[in-house]
Design a protein around this motif. Structure first.
Motif, PDB file in Angstrom:
ATOM      1  N   THR A  30       0.965  -1.074  -0.391  1.00 33.48           N
ATOM      2  CA  THR A  30      -0.142   0.157  -0.112  1.00 33.48           C
ATOM      3  C   THR A  30       1.237   1.468  -0.031  1.00 33.48           C
ATOM      4  OG1 THR A  30       0.444  -0.764   2.094  1.00 33.48           O
ATOM      5  CG2 THR A  30      -2.042  -1.763   1.041  1.00 33.48           C
ATOM      6  N   ALA A  33       2.433   1.936  -3.607  1.00 32.41           N
ATOM      7  CA  ALA A  33       0.878   2.152  -4.471  1.00 32.41           C
ATOM      8  C   ALA A  33       0.527   3.851  -3.819  1.00 32.41           C
ATOM      9  CB  ALA A  33      -0.009   1.270  -4.202  1.00 32.41           C
ATOM     10  N   GLU A  34       0.688   4.131  -3.107  1.00 33.85           N
ATOM     11  CA  GLU A  34       0.134   5.483  -2.534  1.00 33.85           C
ATOM     12  C   GLU A  34       1.408   6.365  -3.038  1.00 33.85           C
ATOM     13  OE1 GLU A  34      -1.162   7.807   1.384  1.00 33.85           O
ATOM     14  OE2 GLU A  34       0.010   5.988   1.556  1.00 33.85           O
ATOM     15  N   MET A  37       1.861   6.936  -6.804  1.00 29.65           N
ATOM     16  CA  MET A  37       0.003   7.692  -7.042  1.00 29.65           C
ATOM     17  C   MET A  37       0.237   9.246  -6.761  1.00 29.65           C
ATOM     18  SD  MET A  37      -4.478   7.262  -5.377  1.00 29.65           S
ATOM     19  CE  MET A  37      -3.088   6.523  -3.964  1.00 29.65           C
ATOM     20  N   VAL A  60      -1.711   4.555 -13.818  1.00 33.40           N
ATOM     21  CA  VAL A  60      -1.390   3.830 -12.565  1.00 33.40           C
ATOM     22  C   VAL A  60      -2.491   3.952 -11.588  1.00 33.40           C
ATOM     23  CG1 VAL A  60      -0.632   4.820 -10.383  1.00 33.40           C
ATOM     24  CG2 VAL A  60       0.375   5.515 -12.167  1.00 33.40           C
ATOM     25  N   LEU A  61      -3.234   4.744 -11.736  1.00 32.65           N
ATOM     26  CA  LEU A  61      -4.885   3.921 -11.192  1.00 32.65           C
ATOM     27  C   LEU A  61      -5.475   2.964 -11.205  1.00 32.65           C
ATOM     28  CD1 LEU A  61      -6.611   7.774 -10.859  1.00 32.65           C
ATOM     29  CD2 LEU A  61      -5.014   6.254  -8.630  1.00 32.65           C
ATOM     30  N   MET A  66      -2.528  -1.248  -8.818  1.00 32.48           N
ATOM     31  CA  MET A  66      -3.012  -0.324  -7.845  1.00 32.48           C
ATOM     32  C   MET A  66      -4.307  -1.306  -7.439  1.00 32.48           C
ATOM     33  SD  MET A  66      -3.789   2.276  -6.199  1.00 32.48           S
ATOM     34  CE  MET A  66      -2.200   3.557  -7.332  1.00 32.48           C
ATOM     35  N   ASN A  70      -5.285  -1.758  -3.579  1.00 36.21           N
ATOM     36  CA  ASN A  70      -6.799  -2.488  -2.980  1.00 36.21           C
ATOM     37  C   ASN A  70      -6.690  -3.414  -1.690  1.00 36.21           C
ATOM     38  OD1 ASN A  70      -7.253   0.556  -4.026  1.00 36.21           O
ATOM     39  ND2 ASN A  70      -7.975  -0.477  -5.344  1.00 36.21           N
TER      40      ASN A  70
END
Length: 85
Positions: A30, A33-34, A37, A60-61, A66, A70
Motif C-alpha cells: 500500500t 502504491a500510494e 499515485m 497507475v490508477l 493498484m 486496494n
C-alpha cells in the motif's frame, strides 16, 4: 493515558509470525502504491492539460499493482486481522 486506551479497539493478545509478515507485506504494497499515485498526481498538477501525464496517472490508477494495493488495504482494515484464532 488509561482513559485513551479504553476507547481504542481491543488489541489481540498475541500476533503470529504469519500475521505479522502478512501485515508488513500488505503495508509495503500500500505504501508503494500510494507513493506512485502521489508522484503521478504531483506530475499532473504541474501540467494538468498534458495528455501524456493524464494517461500515465490513469495507467497507475487502473494498474494491477493498484488493484493489489486496494486488496492489501482492505486486509489491513479487516477486523479479523491479527486474531489468534
Amino acid at each position: 493515558m488509561g482513559d485513551e486506551m479504553q476507547d481504542s479497539a481491543a488489541l489481540p493478545e498475541s500476533v503470529s509470525d504469519e500475521n505479522l509478515a502478512g501485515f508488513i507485506g500488505d503495508a509495503a504494497v500500500t505504501i508503494s502504491a500510494e507513493d506512485k499515485m502521489l508522484r503521478g498526481i504531483a506530475d499532473l498538477l504541474e501540467r494538468p492539460f498534458d495528455a501524456s501525464r493524464q494517461c500515465e496517472l490513469a495507467e497507475v490508477l487502473t494498474s494491477a499493482a493498484m488493484a493489489a494495493a486496494n486488496q492489501a488495504a482492505a486486509r489491513l482494515h479487516s477486523p479479523e486481522r491479527g486474531s489468534s484464532s
